[in-house]
Design a protein around this motif. Sequence first.
Motif, PDB file in Angstrom:
ATOM      1  N   LYS A  95      -1.154   6.642 -10.698  1.00  0.00           N
ATOM      2  CA  LYS A  95      -2.189   6.560  -9.659  1.00  0.00           C
ATOM      3  C   LYS A  95      -2.306   5.127  -9.156  1.00  0.00           C
ATOM      4  O   LYS A  95      -2.128   4.184  -9.927  1.00  0.00           O
ATOM      5  N   ASN A  96      -2.611   5.050  -7.886  1.00  0.00           N
ATOM      6  CA  ASN A  96      -3.072   3.779  -7.305  1.00  0.00           C
ATOM      7  C   ASN A  96      -3.997   4.140  -6.143  1.00  0.00           C
ATOM      8  O   ASN A  96      -4.160   5.327  -5.811  1.00  0.00           O
ATOM      9  N   PRO A  97      -4.576   3.173  -5.503  1.00  0.00           N
ATOM     10  CA  PRO A  97      -5.536   3.512  -4.443  1.00  0.00           C
ATOM     11  C   PRO A  97      -4.923   4.335  -3.319  1.00  0.00           C
ATOM     12  O   PRO A  97      -5.629   5.041  -2.604  1.00  0.00           O
ATOM     13  N   GLN A 112       0.832  -1.195   0.000  1.00  0.00           N
ATOM     14  CA  GLN A 112       0.000   0.000   0.000  1.00  0.00           C
ATOM     15  C   GLN A 112       0.868   1.247   0.000  1.00  0.00           C
ATOM     16  O   GLN A 112       0.584   2.239   0.632  1.00  0.00           O
ATOM     17  N   GLU A 129     -10.066   3.506 -12.137  1.00  0.00           N
ATOM     18  CA  GLU A 129      -9.647   3.015 -10.832  1.00  0.00           C
ATOM     19  C   GLU A 129      -8.976   1.649 -10.938  1.00  0.00           C
ATOM     20  O   GLU A 129      -8.191   1.287 -10.106  1.00  0.00           O
ATOM     21  N   ASP A 130      -9.342   0.868 -11.927  1.00  0.00           N
ATOM     22  CA  ASP A 130      -8.825  -0.496 -12.028  1.00  0.00           C
ATOM     23  C   ASP A 130      -7.344  -0.442 -12.405  1.00  0.00           C
ATOM     24  O   ASP A 130      -6.961   0.115 -13.435  1.00  0.00           O
TER      25      ASP A 130
END
Length: 1303
Positions: free
Chosen positions: A760-762, A645, A709-710
């Motif tokens: 981008k990532n979560p 993360q 988002e994926d």
Amino acid sequence: MPEPGKKLGSAFSKKPRSAEVAAGGSAVFEAETERAGVKVRWQRGGSDISAGDKYRLAAEGTRHTLTVQDVGPADQGSYAVIAGSSKVKFDLKVTEAEKPELAPTQAPSPAPAPAPMEAPGSLAPASELEGSSPSPAGPSSDTTTGLVPGSSGAPDDPIGLFVMRPQDGEVTAGGSITFSARVAGASLLKPPVVKWFKGKWMDLSSKAGQHLQLRDSYDRASKVYLFELHLTDAQPAAAGGYRCEVSTKDRFDSCNFSLTVHEAIGPGDLDLRSAFRRSSLAGGGRRISDGHEDAGTLDFSSLLKKSSFRISRDSKLEAPAEEDVWEILRQASPSEYERIAFQHGVTDLRGMLKRLKGMKHEERKSPAFQRKLEPAYQVSKGHKIRLSVELVDPDAEVKWLKNGQEIQMSGRYIFESVGNKRTLTISQCSLADDAAYQCVVGGEKCSTELFVKEPPVLITRPLEDQLVMVGQRVEFECEVSEEGAQVKWLKDGVELTREETFKYRFKKDGRRHHLIINEATLEDAGHYALRTSGGQALAELIVQEKKLEVYQSIADLTVSAKDQAVFKCEVSDENVRGVWLKNGRELVPDSRIKVSHIGRVHKLTIDDVTPADEADYSFVPEGFACNLSAKLHFMEVKIDFVPRQEPPKIHLDCPGRTSETIIVVAGNKLRLDVPISGDPAPTVIWQKTLLLCSQGSTAAVGPASDGPEDAEANEEWVFDKKLLCETEGRVRVETTKDRSIFTLEGAEKEDEGVYTVTVKNPVGEDQVNLTVKVIDVPDAPAAPKISNVGEDSCTVQWEPPAYDGGQPVLGYILERKKKKSYRWMRLNFDLLRDLSLEARRMIEGVAYEMRVYAVNAVGMSRPSPASQPFMPIAPPSEPTHLAVEDVSDTTVSLKWRPPERVGAGGLDGYSVEYCQEGCSEWVAALQGLTERTAMLVKDLPTGARLLFRVRAHNVAGPGGPVTTKEPVTVQEILQRPRLQLPRHLRQTIQKKVGEPVNLLIPFQGKPRPRVTWTKEGLPLAGEEVSIRNSPTDTILFIRSAHRAHSGTYQVTVHIENMEDKATLLLQIVDKPSPPQDIRVTEAWGFNVALEWKPPQDDGNTEIWGYTVQKADKKTMEWFTVLEHYRRTHCVVPELIVGNGYYFRVFSHNMVGPSDKAATTKEPVFIPRPGITYQPPIYKALDFSEAPSFTRPLVNRSVIAGYNAVLCCAVRGSPKPKISWLKNGLDLGEDARFRMFCKQGVLTLEIRKPCPFDGGVYTCRATNLQGEAQSECRLEVRGTWCQESLAADTGVGVELPPPLPTPP
């Protein structure tokens, strides 16, 4: 009576033989004729020999003798004796007298050189004439022309193919001569081809025969080919120019030489120099003297010693060619005697003048021709030529020969005959008509040579200007209109010869001619020209020192591990090679490191970069002091362990995360390698924003920043507001776990902008802006403009390009070319910073075009469009010799000469201007231009003082003016009238009746005088006499003069109260009338006395004399007795007894004889004495004769089956009766036998005899006076087959008779 076809016997029973006599002795030749009383003539060189101190002629019965006293070298030659139709030739050879022993101090020379003062026409010894060469160095037949002793085997000509060239030669008519040429064969794979020509086009290979042989041989030891041209029995027609051509597969050479043929020396020929020699031993002991009274007055001993020393010192120098000095002096003017005597070594001028004065001038007249052909004619190809002669006999037959062959009338050859004039017309002359022509009339002939002028060789493709660097190869190429044409190469007006072959090489390829310079130097720069007979082509060669320009240097690179590093540079020369260095050491290519060179671009490629590759790299061009360096940075990416993360992050070495500009050259590949990190794997979005005009502001043109988002979804990027897939077109995006690579193939100008990379990532996102700038070469400038065109220069101006390619323009390059050429030549190597240039060194009159390139740091732009064609032309120079010719109250006459330099623009005309003295305003005297070099300026104010000037104009404009030195006052000048009577009009002017009279008398005077003509004090009247007056002369013209026009004429010129007079005496003369009252005053013996009175009309001139003629009454053919007889009475002697004669007399004056003659009315008879003729009494002769055989039968052996003939001859009167018998039997009834009798010759023909026809044959002749017979035995042998079979078997075999032969 002789038999038909049998030659007539010679008139000589004993013929003279050739003799060899020592110099100073006597030669005796004897001849005997068949009959006594035959007239015998002795000749030498075609001229009759008369008795004198030199020659003695004797005749006793049938014996005739010729004795030549005091034989000398001049007496050597060919002689002949003629009796009737028989002519016998014989030769006299003169040998040298016994030589005295040489002094001990004098070493005998191996071969005595011929005396340089030998008579021009003296004959060489027989051994020299037979097979001798033109060189007088020796008589051996092996001596070749032009061979230098000691030089055999060493080529004399290092340029051409000849080792030894044939040289000019001389030979006496009837002698032999050999011309030799040697060709080096060491470098030849095949034997060379040699051709011999006479004149321009006559190939001697077609004339080879008895008197002309062509020989060739090969010496294997020296590897030299020998080619010989051998002439025997040389005739005067063989003299002239010759040419030898030798050719191989790729080489060609030729050589010209000439042959002089001297005529045989006649008894009347004189040798001036031999007459002035001392009577001493000269030339190796031989006495030289001609026995004249002037001999021994000149000492040539020093000259002979000097000549002998020169010959022995340098054997290459030949004896001077003998010339007929006496003939040269006879034809020269007295002012040239001293120069001719000095050239030929004659120092006794007084003795020379004494002999020259005593020499008789005799001109030989041809018995057949009044006017012969000219020695030579010339005509252009395709034109017509006339060859004309005038004959003595108008009825004589004429033959025209061409190269010895008779010409037949055809469409091109036309024969004309008008009176005694004969003309040969050749129409449409071609090169085949270039030959020797002869006109033959009986035994006389005259010769000439026709030269056909070839058309000029034109230049079909001119030379082109060239710009090269030092050391480069230069080749000029030009094409002409004909193959094999002779051309000349010139540099700056100086001809390039074969001696400069070490630098220049000439090449011929059909109609193309090449000049090659293998390695150009700065001294080779200049103007080169190729000149032909029809013009020349000019081009300029510019040689520049080598300068290397770097269009693109190598740049520093930062590369990550396992990536590819590419160093690239671009230089101006495609042929330059170089070396790549790493930290100063040469880099050796391997499987990972590659070096390439394509055109002007040099590349160094390193695959799979490792930390060891980080270093300083350099490129060093060979031959230039230049070094291009760059550094390779290795970028090490450190990846730290982060917990899961982890927010995305872009790892770029960008301080402060601000965008940096990435520069890429248009056309190259753009690769943006962006390391990324993040857990989970981030999504990468590439966007492009356009640069706005406001400072620092950008506008996004891609999609919104919130991407999908994926994380596993496909990445997308926006390019120019257009959504593209990653594999579409030339833009590609590759994303892996730790990096994203953006690749752009072939960068273009539209690819410039700010590229935004968003990950981008979560957990979060990161973004970096990358600025990309595309640079390129500039756009092509607009077409340049030409101004200020001069003689060899002009001013070129241009504008900057619309787009500079993203880099400032460093400068410009200018090129020019000829309008009809395709080759552009660079005018500058250093970049031009300005926007104009004055171009120089152009050729006047040649059209040029210009174009320009723009150069920036990336490279050179495309060329601009070509400028408008222009031609460097300069105005002409000022006219010369401006002068005032005449002045009146309102006019001024000017004249001048054309300018010295006109230039290629030609001359359009002249302008004339004038202005008042002290004023600067010029007024045009003529609207427009005048082409004449004189002008009458009218309507000028009287009394004004004016200055005049003249300018020459052409397309370039007016040239400099020429102005009168002093002001001209416009006012008439009073000049006293004056007649300028020519010298030939100051004495009595005599003209014949019917001739025109044209008397021109110049005069002077201003204003124009008034002219008056009078005759015997009365004004001229009548239409037959006309007067023509001009401002400067007056003409009295009579179209056809009559006796009435004779008299005194007076011409007067008047100006106001002044005048001048001249008197002319004109006498018109005509033929006189015949004499009056001719009569015979007395006749006695063989003589008649005549008397007459002068003519009544003398033709208005003095009587020069009378011509008296007589005619026999029977034939009435008139013969002239007296001519130019001044008295009016004469005696005609030597008349024939018993004939009657008429007499007539013509009167003569300067015009000619009278048209009629005064003739006696009655014939005058010359009485003969009374003599009684008693015919002789002849005794009757009995011609009866018994038969007798003058030629009996002879035994014969013949072969069976072939006709046999038996012949005999019999005489007898009356004609005997002939009968033939075989073995006593008469053959008259047998058809197999044919008997003939013709003029006493008896023939018996046996048709196809067999062995049974053998036996004894008898011919019996019988008449009234008796009988005679002749016998012979005939043996008939079998054929070869019969004889062989009989020999084998012993039995005779009879074969059938052979088949009859066709008639």
